[in-house]
Design a protein around this motif. Structure first.
Motif, mmCIF file in Angstrom:
data_model
loop_
_atom_site.group_PDB
_atom_site.id
_atom_site.type_symbol
_atom_site.label_atom_id
_atom_site.label_comp_id
_atom_site.label_asym_id
_atom_site.label_seq_id
_atom_site.Cartn_x
_atom_site.Cartn_y
_atom_site.Cartn_z
ATOM 1 N N THR A 8 -5.515 -8.698 3.754
ATOM 2 C CA THR A 8 -4.872 -8.385 2.472
ATOM 3 C C THR A 8 -4.651 -9.667 1.674
ATOM 4 O O THR A 8 -4.889 -9.712 0.458
ATOM 5 N N GLU A 38 -14.272 -10.534 6.235
ATOM 6 C CA GLU A 38 -14.243 -10.201 7.655
ATOM 7 C C GLU A 38 -15.447 -9.320 7.974
ATOM 8 O O GLU A 38 -15.876 -8.525 7.162
ATOM 9 N N ALA A 53 2.512 -4.884 2.953
ATOM 10 C CA ALA A 53 1.467 -5.582 3.708
ATOM 11 C C ALA A 53 1.653 -7.093 3.611
ATOM 12 O O ALA A 53 1.337 -7.827 4.551
ATOM 13 N N GLU A 64 -11.339 -14.320 9.269
ATOM 14 C CA GLU A 64 -11.671 -14.127 10.692
ATOM 15 C C GLU A 64 -13.143 -14.375 11.006
ATOM 16 O O GLU A 64 -13.842 -13.496 11.513
ATOM 17 N N ALA A 124 -1.474 -11.698 14.218
ATOM 18 C CA ALA A 124 -2.027 -10.615 15.027
ATOM 19 C C ALA A 124 -2.704 -9.581 14.131
ATOM 20 O O ALA A 124 -2.710 -9.720 12.900
ATOM 21 N N ASN A 125 -3.240 -8.550 14.741
ATOM 22 C CA ASN A 125 -3.782 -7.402 14.002
ATOM 23 C C ASN A 125 -2.755 -6.901 13.013
ATOM 24 O O ASN A 125 -1.587 -6.780 13.366
ATOM 25 N N SER A 126 -3.215 -6.603 11.824
ATOM 26 C CA SER A 126 -2.404 -6.056 10.736
ATOM 27 C C SER A 126 -1.222 -6.934 10.306
ATOM 28 O O SER A 126 -0.282 -6.452 9.706
ATOM 29 N N ALA A 127 -1.313 -8.217 10.575
ATOM 30 C CA ALA A 127 -0.292 -9.150 10.080
ATOM 31 C C ALA A 127 -0.399 -9.331 8.574
ATOM 32 O O ALA A 127 0.559 -9.755 7.918
ATOM 33 N N GLY A 128 -1.578 -9.036 8.014
ATOM 34 C CA GLY A 128 -1.757 -9.159 6.569
ATOM 35 C C GLY A 128 -2.818 -10.164 6.153
ATOM 36 O O GLY A 128 -2.960 -10.485 4.970
ATOM 37 N N TYR A 176 0.898 -1.163 0.000
ATOM 38 C CA TYR A 176 0.000 0.000 0.000
ATOM 39 C C TYR A 176 0.935 1.211 0.000
ATOM 40 O O TYR A 176 1.622 1.436 0.996
ATOM 41 N N GLU A 225 -4.058 6.211 -3.067
ATOM 42 C CA GLU A 225 -2.793 5.504 -2.829
ATOM 43 C C GLU A 225 -2.514 4.470 -3.923
ATOM 44 O O GLU A 225 -3.428 3.938 -4.556
#
Ligand code: ATP
Length: 248
Positions: free
Chosen positions: A42, A97, A16, A173, A35-39, A11, A64
């Motif tokens: 994406t 999700e 990511a 998730e 974990a959060n924002s591990a990818g 990004y 972006e």
């Protein structure tokens, strides 16, 4: 069945997904934990192709820059540049999700919408199956999606994805925000769906505990990279996994 080679997603300048190589076998459950924002999301967007739509939209509004590198093959065919709708027709179906069901449509309408790729006979058969695996949904046929509980909405989201006749189901998730009891019930249902229908499942979760026992093979994601992989047993016995995901 699905093979990911040297996948990288950026990004703008932030990475990511960092050079992921991954295989999901036919008829099996593959897990992705992180974990959060591990990818995780994406990765799901990239496999389903939705990332290409997001990329196009961002380009149109001058937003972006999203870059996707690497290869994804499904049943031996390179799908890397295929549109999400073409991938869905090939049998790759994403259950995103936070469920994203239609709040103002009834349970039954939500399920029927999911069946847009199915023949009448397939839709009928799958609807019967959805009510077998999630009996609670049959009782809630007429209720608007927005009035279902979190767990019921998740059952509906999975049911709707099944209606699209997947060969491979991507569950991003699915246990997010649910009670331990509902988590256990859904994990059992996901295992049953795989056993009974032979649909391959790729499932991502932040907390591995309820899902790790039902996968055949799994990957641990950290900062966009796959740092560890193994069978359900191997991951459960790994000391790093134990301390990070089981608090042991
Ligand atoms: P979560 O469990 O919180 O959903 P995740 O494992 O699904 O996390 P992703 O949502 O894939 O993680 O995010 C991976 C990384 O990419 C994060 O650093 C996130 O901030 C970033 N990211 C995700 N979507 C975008 C976007 N549209 N624009 C910029 N950065 C993004």
């Amino acid at each position: 069945m699905l093979e990911i080679k040297n996948l990288m997603v950026f990004y703008e300048n932030a990475i990511a997904i960092n050079n992921i190589n991954m295989k999901c076998q036919g008829e099996k459950v593959t897990g992705v934990f992180g974990a959060n924002s591990a990818g995780k999301s994406t990765l799901m967007y990239t496999i389903s192709g939705i990332i290409l739509d997001v990329k196009k939209k961002e380009e149109m509004k001058g937003g972006e820059r999203i870059t996707v590198l690497g290869n994804i093959t499904f049943e031996g065919i390179d799908i890397s540049s295929m549109k999400p709708s073409e991938r869905a027709k090939k049998g790759i179906v994403l259950c995103p999700e936070r469920r994203r069901i239609f709040a103002e449509s009834s349970t039954l309408e939500n399920l029927k919408i999911g069946g847009y790729l199915a023949t009448k006979a397939q839709a009928k058969k799958t609807l019967d199956y959805v009510f077998t695996v999630f009996p609670a949904l049959e009782k809630l046929k007429g209720r608007e999606g927005g009035f279902l509980s979190g767990g019921e909405q998740q059952m509906l989201a999975i049911g709707r994805a099944l209606m699209a006749q997947p060969k491979m189901l991507l569950l991003d998730e699915p246990l997010l925000g649910l009670s331990p009891l509902m988590e256990a019930m859904l994990a059992r249902a996901i295992r049953d769906i795989n056993k009974q229908t032979k649909i391959a499942i790729l499932i991502s979760e932040q907390y591995a505990r309820p899902i790790l026992p039902i996968i055949h093979h799994g990957y641990i994601l950290e900062n966009g990279g796959a740092v560890l992989q193994g069978s359900s047993q191997e991951l459960m016995e790994n000391p790093d996994v134990k301390s990070a995901y089981f608090g042991l």
